[in-house]
Design an enzyme around this catalytic site. Structure first.
Site, short mmCIF file in Angstrom:
data_model
loop_
_atom_site.label_atom_id
_atom_site.label_comp_id
_atom_site.label_asym_id
_atom_site.label_seq_id
_atom_site.Cartn_x
_atom_site.Cartn_y
_atom_site.Cartn_z
N ASN A 6 0.86 -1.19 0.00
CA ASN A 6 0.00 0.00 0.00
C ASN A 6 0.90 1.25 0.00
OD1 ASN A 6 -1.42 2.27 1.09
ND2 ASN A 6 -3.10 0.91 1.61
N HIS A 9 0.90 6.28 1.70
CA HIS A 9 1.68 7.24 2.49
C HIS A 9 2.77 7.94 1.70
CE1 HIS A 9 -0.68 6.55 5.86
NE2 HIS A 9 -0.13 5.42 6.27
N HIS A 42 -5.63 3.63 -1.98
CA HIS A 42 -6.97 3.92 -1.45
C HIS A 42 -7.36 5.31 -1.93
CE1 HIS A 42 -9.68 4.14 2.43
NE2 HIS A 42 -10.35 4.41 1.32
N ARG A 44 -9.56 7.94 -1.39
CA ARG A 44 -10.54 8.36 -0.38
C ARG A 44 -11.46 9.43 -0.92
NH1 ARG A 44 -10.54 7.82 5.14
NH2 ARG A 44 -9.23 6.14 5.89
N ARG A 48 -7.36 12.67 0.40
CA ARG A 48 -6.31 13.19 1.29
C ARG A 48 -4.92 12.69 0.91
NH1 ARG A 48 -7.48 9.85 6.80
NH2 ARG A 48 -9.50 10.81 6.58
N GLU A 69 -8.54 0.32 -3.23
CA GLU A 69 -9.39 0.36 -2.03
C GLU A 69 -10.34 1.52 -2.18
OE1 GLU A 69 -7.45 0.75 1.71
OE2 GLU A 69 -6.14 -0.93 1.30
N THR A 100 -8.26 3.32 8.15
CA THR A 100 -9.50 2.54 8.14
C THR A 100 -9.62 1.78 9.46
OG1 THR A 100 -9.07 2.29 5.80
CG2 THR A 100 -10.88 1.00 6.69
N GLU A 150 -10.86 -9.55 2.86
CA GLU A 150 -9.58 -9.18 3.47
C GLU A 150 -9.86 -9.02 4.96
OE1 GLU A 150 -7.11 -6.19 1.61
OE2 GLU A 150 -6.30 -5.58 3.57
N HIS A 190 -3.62 -4.68 7.70
CA HIS A 190 -3.80 -3.51 8.58
C HIS A 190 -2.99 -3.68 9.85
CE1 HIS A 190 -5.38 0.10 10.37
NE2 HIS A 190 -5.88 0.40 9.19
#
Ligand code: PXP
Length: 236
Positions: A6, A9, A42, A44, A48, A69, A100, A150, A190
């Site tokens: 992922n 970031h 992801h 969003r 963001r 995602e 999340t 998941e 996660h």
């Protein structure tokens, strides 16, 4: 197990200055080179971190599977059908949350989720539902016709090394077994990191782990390629 990386970031860091560095596409290409089985982003609702342009650019430039995602909204459904990622992982989304925080409540909105994922699957996208390790959520995910679940490993990760670890771990194990008995494929993610990820080997049948925060954090010190390779070695 395979490793989906992922890279949200990387976008978070880029957006902190509002420019183009570090490049999210470069992060995806490095993850691909380091043999990530999937690049996860992801998109969003508030954009963001990942932006629409990132999705477009990554989709056009990577050969590795793209896992998108997204929340179960009409806007995201249209974006997914237009961009056709390899897979979509449906997650709950609250604007105020930092990440999340819990799994998707499929149990109380079974009909809605079923209708939501149908057109995605019809357009050839593999659909995964990000759920807490809770039997009723697993049964509902199956009833909705999802390909994958998941399992949310956040509670396990938070409890790692504490008296609650065993209980949280058992929930993951039981849910993974139930899902596979029902014919669902199982991913997890996660909060997984270089210390706790070894426990995932004790759960039968997990196909892919989706890991972001710990890999990007480690990459600050050792570089992204090495951070991914180190994680892959732990989960192979
Ligand atoms: N899987 C899902 C569905 C997520 O929402 C996230 C967080 O974006 C992750 C995996 C990765 O979590 P982490 O960044 O804690 O590794």
């Amino acid at each position: 197990m395979e490793l989906g990386v992922n890279i949200d970031h990387v976008a978070t860091l880029r957006n902190a200055r509002g420019g183009t560095e570090p490049s999210v596409l470069d992060a995806a290409l490095i993850a691909q080179r380091a043999q990530a089985s999937a690049i996860t982003i992801h998109l969003r609702e508030d954009r963001r971190h990942i932006k629409d342009a990132d999705l477009d650019e990554i989709k056009r430039n990577i050969k590795t599977n793209l896992n998108l995602e997204m929340a179960a909204t009409n806007e995201m459904q249209q974006i997914a059908i237009k961009n056709k990622p390899y897979s979509c992982c449906i997650v709950p989304e609250k604007r105020q949350e930092v990440t999340t925080e819990g799994g998707l409540d499929v149990y109380t909105q079974e009909n809605y989720i079923k209708d939501f994922i149908k057109p995605l699957r019809e357009s050839g996208i593999i659909v995964s539902l990000f759920i807490d390790p809770d039997e009723k959520q697993v049964f509902s995910a199956h009833s909705c016709g999802a390909d994958f679940i998941e399992l949310h490993t956040g509670a396990f990760s938070n409890s790692y090394g504490t008296e609650y670890e065993k209980t949280e771990f058992e929930k993951l194990k039981t849910s993974a077994a139930l899902a596979q008995n029902l014919g669902l494929k199982v991913n997890a993610g996660h909060g997984l990191n270089y210390q706790n990820v070894h426990k995932m080997h004790e759960i039968d049948g997990i196909i892919e782990l989706n890991i972001g925060h710990s890999i990007i954090s480690r990459a600050v010190f050792v570089g992204l390629e090495r951070a991914i390779e180190e994680m892959r070695e732990l989960i192979l």
